[in-house]
Design a protein around this motif. Structure first.
Motif, PDB file in Angstrom:
ATOM      1  N   ASP A   1      21.037  52.043 -15.769  1.00 21.93           N
ATOM      2  CA  ASP A   1      21.829  53.196 -15.329  1.00 21.93           C
ATOM      3  C   ASP A   1      23.281  53.152 -15.804  1.00 21.93           C
ATOM      4  O   ASP A   1      23.905  54.197 -15.989  1.00 21.93           O
ATOM      5  CB  ASP A   1      21.815  53.270 -13.797  1.00 21.93           C
ATOM      6  CG  ASP A   1      20.410  53.469 -13.250  1.00 21.93           C
ATOM      7  OD1 ASP A   1      19.902  54.598 -13.332  1.00 21.93           O
ATOM      8  OD2 ASP A   1      19.818  52.486 -12.763  1.00 21.93           O
TER       9      ASP A   1
ATOM     10  N   PRO B   1      17.392  56.836 -21.422  1.00 20.64           N
ATOM     11  CA  PRO B   1      17.419  58.116 -20.699  1.00 20.64           C
ATOM     12  C   PRO B   1      18.158  58.074 -19.365  1.00 20.64           C
ATOM     13  O   PRO B   1      18.624  59.104 -18.894  1.00 20.64           O
ATOM     14  CB  PRO B   1      15.933  58.425 -20.493  1.00 20.64           C
ATOM     15  CG  PRO B   1      15.252  57.090 -20.540  1.00 20.64           C
ATOM     16  CD  PRO B   1      16.024  56.288 -21.547  1.00 20.64           C
ATOM     17  N   LYS B   2      18.289  56.887 -18.757  1.00 17.80           N
ATOM     18  CA  LYS B   2      18.940  56.795 -17.451  1.00 17.80           C
ATOM     19  C   LYS B   2      20.423  56.439 -17.545  1.00 17.80           C
ATOM     20  O   LYS B   2      21.144  56.498 -16.549  1.00 17.80           O
ATOM     21  CB  LYS B   2      18.214  55.744 -16.594  1.00 17.80           C
ATOM     22  CG  LYS B   2      16.759  56.080 -16.320  1.00 17.80           C
ATOM     23  CD  LYS B   2      16.044  54.959 -15.573  1.00 17.80           C
ATOM     24  CE  LYS B   2      16.569  54.804 -14.163  1.00 17.80           C
ATOM     25  NZ  LYS B   2      15.805  53.758 -13.413  1.00 17.80           N
TER      26      LYS B   2
ATOM     27  N   SER C   1      16.031  51.061 -21.512  1.00 19.24           N
ATOM     28  CA  SER C   1      15.395  52.274 -20.993  1.00 19.24           C
ATOM     29  C   SER C   1      15.483  52.380 -19.477  1.00 19.24           C
ATOM     30  O   SER C   1      15.384  53.478 -18.924  1.00 19.24           O
ATOM     31  CB  SER C   1      13.922  52.327 -21.424  1.00 19.24           C
ATOM     32  OG  SER C   1      13.204  51.245 -20.849  1.00 19.24           O
ATOM     33  N   ASP C   2      15.719  51.265 -18.804  1.00 23.06           N
ATOM     34  CA  ASP C   2      15.743  51.260 -17.344  1.00 23.06           C
ATOM     35  C   ASP C   2      17.146  51.020 -16.776  1.00 23.06           C
ATOM     36  O   ASP C   2      17.302  50.749 -15.590  1.00 23.06           O
ATOM     37  CB  ASP C   2      14.778  50.183 -16.830  1.00 23.06           C
ATOM     38  CG  ASP C   2      14.301  50.461 -15.411  1.00 23.06           C
ATOM     39  OD1 ASP C   2      14.175  51.648 -15.041  1.00 23.06           O
ATOM     40  OD2 ASP C   2      14.051  49.488 -14.669  1.00 23.06           O
TER      41      ASP C   2
ATOM     42  N   LYS D   1      24.183  56.484 -17.729  1.00 22.78           N
ATOM     43  CA  LYS D   1      25.189  57.493 -17.384  1.00 22.78           C
ATOM     44  C   LYS D   1      26.626  57.008 -17.555  1.00 22.78           C
ATOM     45  O   LYS D   1      27.541  57.825 -17.660  1.00 22.78           O
ATOM     46  CB  LYS D   1      24.994  57.942 -15.931  1.00 22.78           C
ATOM     47  CG  LYS D   1      23.646  58.607 -15.660  1.00 22.78           C
ATOM     48  CD  LYS D   1      23.437  59.822 -16.534  1.00 22.78           C
ATOM     49  CE  LYS D   1      22.072  60.456 -16.308  1.00 22.78           C
ATOM     50  NZ  LYS D   1      21.809  61.565 -17.276  1.00 22.78           N
TER      51      LYS D   1
ATOM     52  N   LYS E   1      20.436  51.081  -8.437  1.00 29.62           N
ATOM     53  CA  LYS E   1      20.971  51.294  -9.771  1.00 29.62           C
ATOM     54  C   LYS E   1      21.005  49.961 -10.525  1.00 29.62           C
ATOM     55  O   LYS E   1      21.415  48.934  -9.981  1.00 29.62           O
ATOM     56  CB  LYS E   1      22.391  51.874  -9.712  1.00 29.62           C
ATOM     57  CG  LYS E   1      22.493  53.247  -9.062  1.00 29.62           C
ATOM     58  CD  LYS E   1      21.838  54.324  -9.904  1.00 29.62           C
ATOM     59  CE  LYS E   1      22.053  55.695  -9.289  1.00 29.62           C
ATOM     60  NZ  LYS E   1      21.335  56.762 -10.026  1.00 29.62           N
ATOM     61  N   LYS E   2      20.590  49.999 -11.768  1.00 32.08           N
ATOM     62  CA  LYS E   2      20.574  48.789 -12.583  1.00 32.08           C
ATOM     63  C   LYS E   2      21.762  48.800 -13.538  1.00 32.08           C
ATOM     64  O   LYS E   2      21.933  49.737 -14.315  1.00 32.08           O
ATOM     65  CB  LYS E   2      19.266  48.680 -13.361  1.00 32.08           C
ATOM     66  CG  LYS E   2      18.043  48.429 -12.468  1.00 32.08           C
ATOM     67  CD  LYS E   2      16.796  48.159 -13.293  1.00 32.08           C
ATOM     68  CE  LYS E   2      15.617  47.843 -12.376  1.00 32.08           C
ATOM     69  NZ  LYS E   2      14.383  47.545 -13.151  1.00 32.08           N
TER      70      LYS E   2
END
Length: 320
Positions: free
Chosen positions: A54, A72-73, A51-52, A75, A5-6
């Motif tokens: 989390d 999109p990732k 974009s990358d 959360k 997870k980033k």
């Protein structure tokens, strides 16, 4: 937690001041990407990497739909602090993003700066510091805090801490709050009053309301006009609560003797801000919560919120 997870940290000085929090994230398989700038990140800077990502440990950067739709990732946004006026909570919920904050942990730090602002304003300490170092021996007759009327606009955790600290100064404290906590007020000898009465009778007014749509520009030309002639204004809450043009007018007209502010309508603030040309205002760069103690505790709380979310547990302090 799934490894890899980033986590983007836009709060500054993270490795230096939040090493335990960073370690907690890394021990749970996260890659921590830190803000390389010593300021809030701009949209263009976020656009390059979001974009990358989390999850985010967010400073005071702007988090709205323009960011969410290219993330999109994403959360979780764990706000590194209390105020979430820089995050569109409703849009975050629509995009499936959980937002948390870290309440109460910065209350003491902000309250301490608030009290120091009051004392420094009354005695003109910053200007005397500068003039003395320039070889001048300036005489300035200030005021004592003793027996002054101090009005608190808002009576949440920070204001309650301010009230507690003021008890040793023999002052009269009044407060305005939409949801008054009478038990705490009685504990610290605070009398609740209307906003209008506080503005009309206080020698010192401290802005401690949350910034929301209904409180934007709470202090405008009309409300500054209600204040006592020669009074003082303190803002350690949020810049959007104050119309800076109205504040400038109040300071230049003599309505206010002086002011002290830590927050601004636009941050980072421009060096061309007209308030910076005035000698009767103390200005600091949104630093009220900048203490080692706050960074340590808030760092751990925000990191734990992210770990909890990705481990399937509900984080504390969800605000959306």
């Amino acid at each position: 937690m799934e490894y890899g997870k980033k986590i983007l940290v836009t709060a500054t000085n993270y490795s230096l001041l939040c090493s335990e929090a960073k370690k907690l994230l890394q021990e749970n398989g996260c890659e921590v990407i830190e803000n390389p700038h010593n300021r809030p990140m701009t949209f263009n800077e976020l656009e390059e990497i979001i974009s990358d990502i989390d999850a985010v440990v967010a400073g005071v950067d702007t988090w709205d739909e323009s960011v969410f739709k290219i993330a999109p990732k994403l959360k979780v946004i764990a706000r590194f602090g209390v105020g979430v006026d820089n995050i569109d909570l409703e849009k975050g919920r629509e995009y499936g993003i959980t937002v948390t904050n870290a309440p109460r942990l910065n209350s003491n730090a902000v309250a301490e700066l608030t009290v120091s602002f009051i004392l420094n304003s009354l005695r003109n300490t910053p200007n005397l510091h500068v003039s003395t170092r320039e070889g001048k021996w300036e005489r300035f007759v200030g005021f004592e805090l003793k027996e002054k009327n101090v009005g608190l606009l808002g009576f949440g955790n920070i204001a309650q801490s301010v009230a507690k600290k003021l008890q040793g100064f023999d002052v009269n404290v009044t407060a305005y709050d939409k949801y008054p906590n009478q038990e705490i007020a009685d504990k610290y000898n605070v009398r609740f009053s209307s906003c209008e009465e506080i503005l009309e009778t206080s020698d010192i007014v401290s802005m401690l309301l949350p910034h929301m749509k209904e409180t934007h520009h709470f202090m405008n030309r009309d409300r500054f006009g209600m204040m006592k002639e020669g009074s003082y204004f303190i803002n350690t809450s949020r810049g959007g609560l104050v119309d800076e043009n109205a504040l400038y007018e109040a300071l230049t007209s003599g309505k206010l003797r002086a002011a002290a502010i830590d927050v601004y309508e636009q941050e980072p603030v421009s060096p061309t801000n007209p308030l910076f040309h005035l000698k009767n205002i103390i200005t600091t760069p949104h630093t009220a919560a900048e203490t080692y103690e706050v960074y340590h505790s808030v760092g751990l709380m925000t990191a734990q919120a992210i770990v909890d979310h990705f481990n399937g547990n509900q984080p504390d302090n969800i605000v959306n």
